[in-house]
Design an enzyme around this catalytic site. Structure first.
Site, PDB file in Angstrom:
ATOM      1  N   ARG A  63      15.272  63.079  20.802  1.00  0.00           N
ATOM      2  CA  ARG A  63      14.415  62.700  21.937  1.00  0.00           C
ATOM      3  C   ARG A  63      13.504  63.812  22.482  1.00  0.00           C
ATOM      4  NH1 ARG A  63      17.446  58.417  25.564  1.00  0.00           N
ATOM      5  NH2 ARG A  63      15.388  57.504  25.471  1.00  0.00           N
ATOM      6  N   LYS A  67      15.688  47.624  34.068  1.00  0.00           N
ATOM      7  CA  LYS A  67      15.947  49.062  34.294  1.00  0.00           C
ATOM      8  C   LYS A  67      14.772  49.905  33.817  1.00  0.00           C
ATOM      9  CE  LYS A  67      18.428  51.469  31.151  1.00  0.00           C
ATOM     10  NZ  LYS A  67      17.835  52.722  30.605  1.00  0.00           N
ATOM     11  N   ASN A  68      14.325  49.636  32.591  1.00  0.00           N
ATOM     12  CA  ASN A  68      13.308  50.515  32.008  1.00  0.00           C
ATOM     13  C   ASN A  68      11.918  50.288  32.596  1.00  0.00           C
ATOM     14  OD1 ASN A  68      15.259  51.736  30.544  1.00  0.00           O
ATOM     15  ND2 ASN A  68      14.780  50.730  28.602  1.00  0.00           N
ATOM     16  N   CYS A  78      20.148  63.246  23.360  1.00  0.00           N
ATOM     17  CA  CYS A  78      21.339  62.520  23.759  1.00  0.00           C
ATOM     18  C   CYS A  78      21.958  61.914  22.522  1.00  0.00           C
ATOM     19  CB  CYS A  78      21.021  61.481  24.827  1.00  0.00           C
ATOM     20  SG  CYS A  78      20.070  60.114  24.197  1.00  0.00           S
ATOM     21  N   ASP A  87      16.758  48.690  21.542  1.00  0.00           N
ATOM     22  CA  ASP A  87      17.769  48.526  22.591  1.00  0.00           C
ATOM     23  C   ASP A  87      18.596  47.250  22.427  1.00  0.00           C
ATOM     24  OD1 ASP A  87      17.007  50.929  23.652  1.00  0.00           O
ATOM     25  OD2 ASP A  87      15.721  50.058  25.203  1.00  0.00           O
ATOM     26  N   ARG A 130      17.837  61.286  31.220  1.00  0.00           N
ATOM     27  CA  ARG A 130      16.672  61.671  30.452  1.00  0.00           C
ATOM     28  C   ARG A 130      15.389  61.004  30.956  1.00  0.00           C
ATOM     29  NH1 ARG A 130      13.429  60.504  27.084  1.00  0.00           N
ATOM     30  NH2 ARG A 130      12.540  62.150  25.797  1.00  0.00           N
ATOM     31  N   ARG A 162      25.086  52.225  33.642  1.00  0.00           N
ATOM     32  CA  ARG A 162      23.729  52.758  33.724  1.00  0.00           C
ATOM     33  C   ARG A 162      22.702  51.629  33.578  1.00  0.00           C
ATOM     34  NH1 ARG A 162      22.461  56.343  29.378  1.00  0.00           N
ATOM     35  NH2 ARG A 162      20.477  56.039  30.415  1.00  0.00           N
ATOM     36  N   ILE A 204      13.119  53.544  15.214  1.00  0.00           N
ATOM     37  CA  ILE A 204      12.855  54.271  16.463  1.00  0.00           C
ATOM     38  C   ILE A 204      13.791  55.470  16.567  1.00  0.00           C
ATOM     39  CG2 ILE A 204      12.675  54.109  18.982  1.00  0.00           C
ATOM     40  CD1 ILE A 204      10.757  52.192  17.676  1.00  0.00           C
TER      41      ILE A 204
HETATM   42  N1  EPU Z   1       9.226  60.655  20.423  1.00  0.00           N
HETATM   43  C1  EPU Z   1       8.717  61.838  19.922  1.00  0.00           C
HETATM   44  N2  EPU Z   1       8.060  62.667  20.784  1.00  0.00           N
HETATM   45  C2  EPU Z   1       7.898  62.373  22.104  1.00  0.00           C
HETATM   46  C3  EPU Z   1       8.411  61.162  22.600  1.00  0.00           C
HETATM   47  C4  EPU Z   1       9.085  60.315  21.729  1.00  0.00           C
HETATM   48  O1  EPU Z   1       8.850  62.136  18.745  1.00  0.00           O
HETATM   49  O2  EPU Z   1       7.283  63.162  22.820  1.00  0.00           O
HETATM   50  C5  EPU Z   1       9.945  59.758  19.523  1.00  0.00           C
HETATM   51  C6  EPU Z   1      11.383  59.534  19.953  1.00  0.00           C
HETATM   52  O3  EPU Z   1      12.232  60.555  19.482  1.00  0.00           O
HETATM   53  C7  EPU Z   1      11.693  58.185  19.354  1.00  0.00           C
HETATM   54  C8  EPU Z   1      10.357  57.454  19.465  1.00  0.00           C
HETATM   55  O4  EPU Z   1       9.372  58.471  19.604  1.00  0.00           O
HETATM   56  O5  EPU Z   1      12.012  58.338  17.993  1.00  0.00           O
HETATM   57  C9  EPU Z   1      10.245  56.485  20.621  1.00  0.00           C
HETATM   58  O6  EPU Z   1      10.689  57.095  21.809  1.00  0.00           O
HETATM   59  P1  EPU Z   1      10.093  56.710  23.241  1.00  0.00           P
HETATM   60  O7  EPU Z   1       9.392  57.884  23.788  1.00  0.00           O
HETATM   61  O8  EPU Z   1       9.333  55.433  23.139  1.00  0.00           O
HETATM   62  O9  EPU Z   1      11.429  56.461  24.087  1.00  0.00           O
HETATM   63  P2  EPU Z   1      11.550  56.695  25.644  1.00  0.00           P
HETATM   64  O10 EPU Z   1      10.298  56.341  26.286  1.00  0.00           O
HETATM   65  O11 EPU Z   1      12.144  58.025  25.899  1.00  0.00           O
HETATM   66  C10 EPU Z   1      12.328  54.278  26.273  1.00  0.00           C
HETATM   67  C11 EPU Z   1      13.548  53.617  26.856  1.00  0.00           C
HETATM   68  C12 EPU Z   1      14.678  53.629  25.846  1.00  0.00           C
HETATM   69  C13 EPU Z   1      14.205  52.915  24.585  1.00  0.00           C
HETATM   70  C14 EPU Z   1      12.927  53.567  24.052  1.00  0.00           C
HETATM   71  C15 EPU Z   1      12.340  52.865  22.847  1.00  0.00           C
HETATM   72  C16 EPU Z   1      13.334  54.054  29.224  1.00  0.00           C
HETATM   73  C17 EPU Z   1      13.878  54.695  30.427  1.00  0.00           C
HETATM   74  N3  EPU Z   1      13.952  54.305  28.071  1.00  0.00           N
HETATM   75  O12 EPU Z   1      12.688  55.618  25.999  1.00  0.00           O
HETATM   76  O13 EPU Z   1      15.739  52.889  26.436  1.00  0.00           O
HETATM   77  O14 EPU Z   1      15.203  52.944  23.604  1.00  0.00           O
HETATM   78  O15 EPU Z   1      11.933  53.594  25.089  1.00  0.00           O
HETATM   79  O16 EPU Z   1      12.029  51.564  23.156  1.00  0.00           O
HETATM   80  O17 EPU Z   1      12.380  53.299  29.301  1.00  0.00           O
HETATM   81  C18 EPU Z   1      17.964  52.203  26.787  1.00  0.00           C
HETATM   82  O18 EPU Z   1      17.552  51.517  27.734  1.00  0.00           O
HETATM   83  O19 EPU Z   1      19.130  52.087  26.315  1.00  0.00           O
HETATM   84  C19 EPU Z   1      17.058  53.175  26.183  1.00  0.00           C
HETATM   85  C20 EPU Z   1      17.490  54.194  25.434  1.00  0.00           C
END
Ligand code: EPU
Length: 430
Positions: A122, A23-24, A117, A307, A93, A399, A329
């Site tokens: 996030r 998915k991701n 969320c 995850d 998101r 999802r 995280i």
């Molecule tokens: N963060 C910031 N600022 C930003 C972006 C992120 O502070 O601008 C922080 C976040 O709050 C978090 C950390 O950095 O504490 C990591 O967040 P990241 O940006 O890596 O998460 P993401 O890219 O939004 C993806 C996955 C998530 C998974 C995370 C971490 C997708 C669609 N989603 O989210 O997947 O938990 O990486 O590995 O790729 C799930 O599949 O259940 C899921 C939540």
């Protein structure tokens, strides 16, 4: 229609299950298809509500999207709209990863900012700071972020935040940089396999990228990208979830068509907990019950994935002793702990650490899924709980897990998906 899962615990899971596409990985790949006016074909795309929703958003952006066969999607984006309204963004998101594709393709974008969320706040500050480092003019007003990339040029972009790298932030920067003149150097880049898969697809499209899978990714802008045919990598989180399903029941489960190297930290913890794990070129077998309490800390890849934290917590409930789980995280990603407590679990939360005092008997109960991975964890715990567990809000599960209960059934679980009205009195959601 609202649905619930009814699980009757006590069955040992045995057999093999094929990993679905990730998915991701699929979500940013779908977004990246907007970087070209030619046709992009994606294969091994999982059949999930998030994927269908992303396809719908691409349609709203002006792309022609088809799903000619199971797992195959084609996207042709001859014309692309630069606006993505809140109505589209708020439901998912991950739609934030359209931003980099729009900036790359159109040199401008206007997107509603997704909210937080249940797993945490996030923010997207790092995504925006990254675009600014490229020379984009970024303004945030009335819940909308506007990006003007007319003067953007390659630059050095530090992408690290308080929690380390950002997965979708890195994906956005890579996508934007592919069509931005000059060389962009992304420091503290996410090393997740899903980012590497995005780079693999972009390379097929004619992008110039090196360093993917390391902490520094360099992208040299090109004038245009072409269509491609790309197969999505296997879902490492789904694979890990089925391995826990086997281990929690003391069974013997093999996940095929997956990439064991993507799960090294998780498999190390399974072994440390006493589960027997064997790997081959594209399969993982886990058998036997966990016997030891272990400590888990979630971290960016190649660390233990957040995850899989909820699922591993369910597994630790079986083991005598104390198992501390620290989230590095999402420090508040423990909503599932309260629901597991309703099933008899003993879990104490202090700050970003949840400590499981394992070895207590679990009993079936009505429980509420709060997010995708939490819903999987509740079903896993239910597999070993005495009696019936009813998991509400199954839409979270859909999802990210393709036909989850059907696959668990094929391994021997007693899991049924029923209408929300099915649970007995006192078990139904209000
Ligand atoms: N963060 C910031 N600022 C930003 C972006 C992120 O502070 O601008 C922080 C976040 O709050 C978090 C950390 O950095 O504490 C990591 O967040 P990241 O940006 O890596 O998460 P993401 O890219 O939004 C993806 C996955 C998530 C998974 C995370 C971490 C997708 C669609 N989603 O989210 O997947 O938990 O990486 O590995 O790729 C799930 O599949 O259940 C899921 C939540």
């Amino acid at each position: 229609m609202l649905q619930v899962a009814r699980i009757r615990g006590g069955h040992v899971l045995r057999g093999s299950v094929r990993a679905a596409g990730s998915k991701n990985a699929a979500l940013p790949l779908l977004a990246a298809s907007l970087l070209t006016g030619e046709t992009v074909t994606l294969r091994n795309v999982p059949d999930l509500s998030d994927v269908r929703y992303m396809a719908e958003i691409l349609g709203h952006q002006g792309a022609t999207v088809t799903n000619p066969a199971p797992g195959v999607w084609t996207i042709r984006a001859e014309k692309v709209a630069h606006r993505t309204p809140y109505d589209l963004v708020r439901k998912m998101r991950a739609s934030v990863c359209l931003l980099g594709a729009l900036v790359g393709r159109l040199r401008q974008a206007e997107m509603a900012i997704p909210g937080g969320c249940v797993i945490g706040p996030r923010p997207i500050d790092l995504h925006l700071r990254g675009l600014e480092a490229l020379g984009c003019v970024v303004t945030v007003e009335a819940g909308l972020v506007s990006v003007d990339a007319a003067r953007a040029r390659g630059a050095t972009v530090p992408m690290g935040g308080p929690m380390g790298s950002t997965v979708l932030g890195t994906a956005n920067l890579v996508m934007a940089a592919t069509l931005t003149p000059g060389v962009t150097r992304i420091e503290c880049a996410a090393r997740e396999p899903e980012v590497v898969d995005l780079c693999a697809m972009l390379l097929r499209m004619g992008a110039k990228i090196r360093g993917q899978g390391t902490g520094v990714i360099e992208v040299e802008g090109v004038a245009s990208l072409r269509g491609c045919d790309h197969t999505v990598i296997a879902d490492r989180i789904e694979a890990g979830t089925y391995l826990v399903a086997g281990a929690i029941t003391g069974g013997d489960v093999t996940v095929t068509h997956c990439e064991p190297a993507h799960l090294t930290a998780f498999l190390d913890k399974l072994r440390e907990a006493g589960v027997r794990v064997e790997t081959g070129p594209d399969f993982i077998r886990a058998h036997g019950r966990p016997t030891r309490a272990v400590e888990v800390v979630t971290e960016p890849y190649p660390g233990f994935p957040t995850d899989l934290q909820a699922q591993f917590m369910a597994l630790q409930l079986l083991v005598d002793g104390r198992s501390p789980i620290t989230e590095k995280i999402y420090p508040a990603r423990f909503m599932h702990a309260a629901e597991l407590q309703r099933m008899g679990a003993d879990i104490a939360i202090e700050g970003a650490t949840a400590t499981v005092a394992g070895g207590r008997p679990l009993s079936g109960a009505p429980v509420m899924a709060s997010d995708l991975r939490a819903s999987a964890a509740l079903i896993l715990a239910a597999l070993v709980a005495k009696g019936e567990t009813w998991v509400q809000r199954l839409y979270h599960l859909d999802r990210g897990y393709e036909r989850f209960e059907e696959r668990l059934r094929s391994l021997g679980a007693d899991v049924e998906r029923l209408p929300a009205s099915a649970p007995p009195k006192g078990f139904a959601e209000d």
